[in-house]
Design a protein around this motif. Sequence first.
Motif, PDB file in Angstrom:
ATOM      1  N   THR A  18       0.840  -1.201   0.000  1.00  0.00           N
ATOM      2  CA  THR A  18       0.000   0.000   0.000  1.00  0.00           C
ATOM      3  C   THR A  18       0.873   1.249   0.000  1.00  0.00           C
ATOM      4  OG1 THR A  18      -1.799  -1.120   1.138  1.00  0.00           O
ATOM      5  CG2 THR A  18      -1.781   1.284   1.269  1.00  0.00           C
ATOM      6  N   VAL A  19       1.924   1.237   0.801  1.00  0.00           N
ATOM      7  CA  VAL A  19       2.845   2.380   0.838  1.00  0.00           C
ATOM      8  C   VAL A  19       3.476   2.582  -0.535  1.00  0.00           C
ATOM      9  CG1 VAL A  19       5.045   3.217   1.775  1.00  0.00           C
ATOM     10  CG2 VAL A  19       3.308   2.272   3.310  1.00  0.00           C
ATOM     11  N   TYR A  20       3.976   1.512  -1.147  1.00  0.00           N
ATOM     12  CA  TYR A  20       4.617   1.639  -2.455  1.00  0.00           C
ATOM     13  C   TYR A  20       3.646   2.139  -3.527  1.00  0.00           C
ATOM     14  CZ  TYR A  20       9.117  -0.339  -1.143  1.00  0.00           C
ATOM     15  OH  TYR A  20      10.353  -0.534  -0.580  1.00  0.00           O
ATOM     16  N   ARG A  21       2.395   1.698  -3.481  1.00  0.00           N
ATOM     17  CA  ARG A  21       1.399   2.185  -4.454  1.00  0.00           C
ATOM     18  C   ARG A  21       1.171   3.677  -4.279  1.00  0.00           C
ATOM     19  NH1 ARG A  21      -1.116  -2.772  -3.464  1.00  0.00           N
ATOM     20  NH2 ARG A  21      -2.511  -1.857  -1.929  1.00  0.00           N
ATOM     21  N   ARG A  22       1.076   4.144  -3.033  1.00  0.00           N
ATOM     22  CA  ARG A  22       0.856   5.573  -2.786  1.00  0.00           C
ATOM     23  C   ARG A  22       2.070   6.395  -3.179  1.00  0.00           C
ATOM     24  NH1 ARG A  22      -2.913   2.591  -1.998  1.00  0.00           N
ATOM     25  NH2 ARG A  22      -4.922   3.355  -1.291  1.00  0.00           N
ATOM     26  N   ILE A  23       3.253   5.871  -2.900  1.00  0.00           N
ATOM     27  CA  ILE A  23       4.469   6.581  -3.306  1.00  0.00           C
ATOM     28  C   ILE A  23       4.525   6.704  -4.823  1.00  0.00           C
ATOM     29  CG2 ILE A  23       6.984   6.360  -3.463  1.00  0.00           C
ATOM     30  CD1 ILE A  23       6.873   5.258  -0.561  1.00  0.00           C
ATOM     31  N   GLU A  24       4.151   5.637  -5.519  1.00  0.00           N
ATOM     32  CA  GLU A  24       4.132   5.670  -6.986  1.00  0.00           C
ATOM     33  C   GLU A  24       3.143   6.733  -7.486  1.00  0.00           C
ATOM     34  OE1 GLU A  24       2.801   2.689 -10.549  1.00  0.00           O
ATOM     35  OE2 GLU A  24       3.897   1.813  -8.859  1.00  0.00           O
ATOM     36  N   MET A  25       1.955   6.776  -6.890  1.00  0.00           N
ATOM     37  CA  MET A  25       0.955   7.783  -7.278  1.00  0.00           C
ATOM     38  C   MET A  25       1.488   9.195  -7.045  1.00  0.00           C
ATOM     39  SD  MET A  25      -2.554   6.199  -5.551  1.00  0.00           S
ATOM     40  CE  MET A  25      -3.204   7.816  -5.277  1.00  0.00           C
ATOM     41  N   LEU A  26       2.060   9.418  -5.884  1.00  0.00           N
ATOM     42  CA  LEU A  26       2.544  10.749  -5.508  1.00  0.00           C
ATOM     43  C   LEU A  26       3.767  11.155  -6.331  1.00  0.00           C
ATOM     44  CD1 LEU A  26       2.085  10.297  -1.671  1.00  0.00           C
ATOM     45  CD2 LEU A  26       0.749  11.832  -3.149  1.00  0.00           C
ATOM     46  N   THR A  27       4.583  10.195  -6.687  1.00  0.00           N
ATOM     47  CA  THR A  27       5.759  10.482  -7.515  1.00  0.00           C
ATOM     48  C   THR A  27       5.343  10.885  -8.920  1.00  0.00           C
ATOM     49  OG1 THR A  27       7.071   8.929  -6.216  1.00  0.00           O
ATOM     50  CG2 THR A  27       7.923   9.510  -8.382  1.00  0.00           C
ATOM     51  N   GLU A  28       4.264  10.297  -9.410  1.00  0.00           N
ATOM     52  CA  GLU A  28       3.767  10.618 -10.750  1.00  0.00           C
ATOM     53  C   GLU A  28       3.485  12.115 -10.892  1.00  0.00           C
ATOM     54  OE1 GLU A  28      -0.074   9.508 -13.548  1.00  0.00           O
ATOM     55  OE2 GLU A  28       0.531   8.124 -11.966  1.00  0.00           O
ATOM     56  N   TYR A  29       3.043  12.758  -9.823  1.00  0.00           N
ATOM     57  CA  TYR A  29       2.740  14.190  -9.853  1.00  0.00           C
ATOM     58  C   TYR A  29       3.844  15.020  -9.199  1.00  0.00           C
ATOM     59  CZ  TYR A  29      -1.682  12.582 -11.453  1.00  0.00           C
ATOM     60  OH  TYR A  29      -2.653  11.967 -12.196  1.00  0.00           O
ATOM     61  N   GLU A  30       5.003  14.389  -9.016  1.00  0.00           N
ATOM     62  CA  GLU A  30       6.187  15.043  -8.462  1.00  0.00           C
ATOM     63  C   GLU A  30       5.922  15.661  -7.090  1.00  0.00           C
ATOM     64  OE1 GLU A  30       7.668  17.700 -11.440  1.00  0.00           O
ATOM     65  OE2 GLU A  30       7.944  16.095 -12.886  1.00  0.00           O
ATOM     66  N   LEU A  31       5.105  14.983  -6.296  1.00  0.00           N
ATOM     67  CA  LEU A  31       4.840  15.421  -4.933  1.00  0.00           C
ATOM     68  C   LEU A  31       5.802  14.766  -3.949  1.00  0.00           C
ATOM     69  CD1 LEU A  31       0.936  15.247  -5.009  1.00  0.00           C
ATOM     70  CD2 LEU A  31       2.393  17.265  -5.319  1.00  0.00           C
ATOM     71  N   VAL A  32       6.475  13.708  -4.420  1.00  0.00           N
ATOM     72  CA  VAL A  32       7.416  12.956  -3.597  1.00  0.00           C
ATOM     73  C   VAL A  32       8.675  12.713  -4.411  1.00  0.00           C
ATOM     74  CG1 VAL A  32       7.821  10.695  -2.539  1.00  0.00           C
ATOM     75  CG2 VAL A  32       5.624  11.815  -2.245  1.00  0.00           C
ATOM     76  N   THR A  33       9.822  12.822  -3.748  1.00  0.00           N
ATOM     77  CA  THR A  33      11.086  12.458  -4.379  1.00  0.00           C
ATOM     78  C   THR A  33      11.754  11.381  -3.536  1.00  0.00           C
ATOM     79  OG1 THR A  33      12.269  14.226  -3.234  1.00  0.00           O
ATOM     80  CG2 THR A  33      11.466  14.710  -5.448  1.00  0.00           C
ATOM     81  N   ALA A  34      12.665  10.674  -4.162  1.00  0.00           N
ATOM     82  CA  ALA A  34      13.373   9.595  -3.474  1.00  0.00           C
ATOM     83  C   ALA A  34      14.870   9.851  -3.546  1.00  0.00           C
ATOM     84  CB  ALA A  34      13.049   8.264  -4.133  1.00  0.00           C
ATOM     85  N   ARG A  35      15.539   9.487  -2.473  1.00  0.00           N
ATOM     86  CA  ARG A  35      17.006   9.505  -2.425  1.00  0.00           C
ATOM     87  C   ARG A  35      17.464   8.114  -2.034  1.00  0.00           C
ATOM     88  NH1 ARG A  35      19.246  12.463   1.796  1.00  0.00           N
ATOM     89  NH2 ARG A  35      17.270  12.401   2.886  1.00  0.00           N
ATOM     90  N   THR A  36      18.535   7.659  -2.650  1.00  0.00           N
ATOM     91  CA  THR A  36      19.081   6.356  -2.307  1.00  0.00           C
ATOM     92  C   THR A  36      20.186   6.539  -1.274  1.00  0.00           C
ATOM     93  OG1 THR A  36      18.585   5.527  -4.512  1.00  0.00           O
ATOM     94  CG2 THR A  36      20.198   4.284  -3.228  1.00  0.00           C
ATOM     95  N   LEU A  37      20.089   5.789  -0.197  1.00  0.00           N
ATOM     96  CA  LEU A  37      21.090   5.811   0.865  1.00  0.00           C
ATOM     97  C   LEU A  37      21.737   4.444   0.964  1.00  0.00           C
ATOM     98  CD1 LEU A  37      19.107   7.724   3.649  1.00  0.00           C
ATOM     99  CD2 LEU A  37      20.662   8.670   1.937  1.00  0.00           C
ATOM    100  N   VAL A  38      22.892   4.399   1.578  1.00  0.00           N
ATOM    101  CA  VAL A  38      23.601   3.140   1.779  1.00  0.00           C
ATOM    102  C   VAL A  38      23.631   2.857   3.276  1.00  0.00           C
ATOM    103  CG1 VAL A  38      25.773   1.895   1.441  1.00  0.00           C
ATOM    104  CG2 VAL A  38      25.030   3.588  -0.251  1.00  0.00           C
TER     105      VAL A  38
END
Length: 116
Positions: free
Chosen positions: A46-66
């Motif tokens: 559910t979280v991943y689906r919402r993140i995908e929806m929000l990313t589509e409209y550039e409301l969320v960004t992602a950063r990769t960490l190690v």
Amino acid sequence: MNDEKSIEEILDTIGDQHARQVLAAISRESQSAKELAEECDMSLPTVYRRIEMLTEYELVTARTLVADDGNHYKVYESNFESTVISLEDDEYKVRIYREENLPDRFSQLWDELNPD
């Protein structure tokens, strides 16, 4: 967002209760999907689906960490300051204000005040 379908889709997206929970959580601090699932009491899919929806409209960004063990993971953060929905000339308009847009907005305001 020029066409009505896009406006309807973004209104549906920000109208979704789970999407709003995710946005509220990441507006406070960047979080991984696992952290979001725990904080928002949602399943990981559910979280991943919402993140995908929000990313589509550039409301969320992602950063990769190690991680310390060398594994990579993403953290998500809000990509906007505010959203304004208005009704102008019998038409809905959605404006998304982003932090990086501040200089552009100031320049536009300055140009409007000095029409020379």
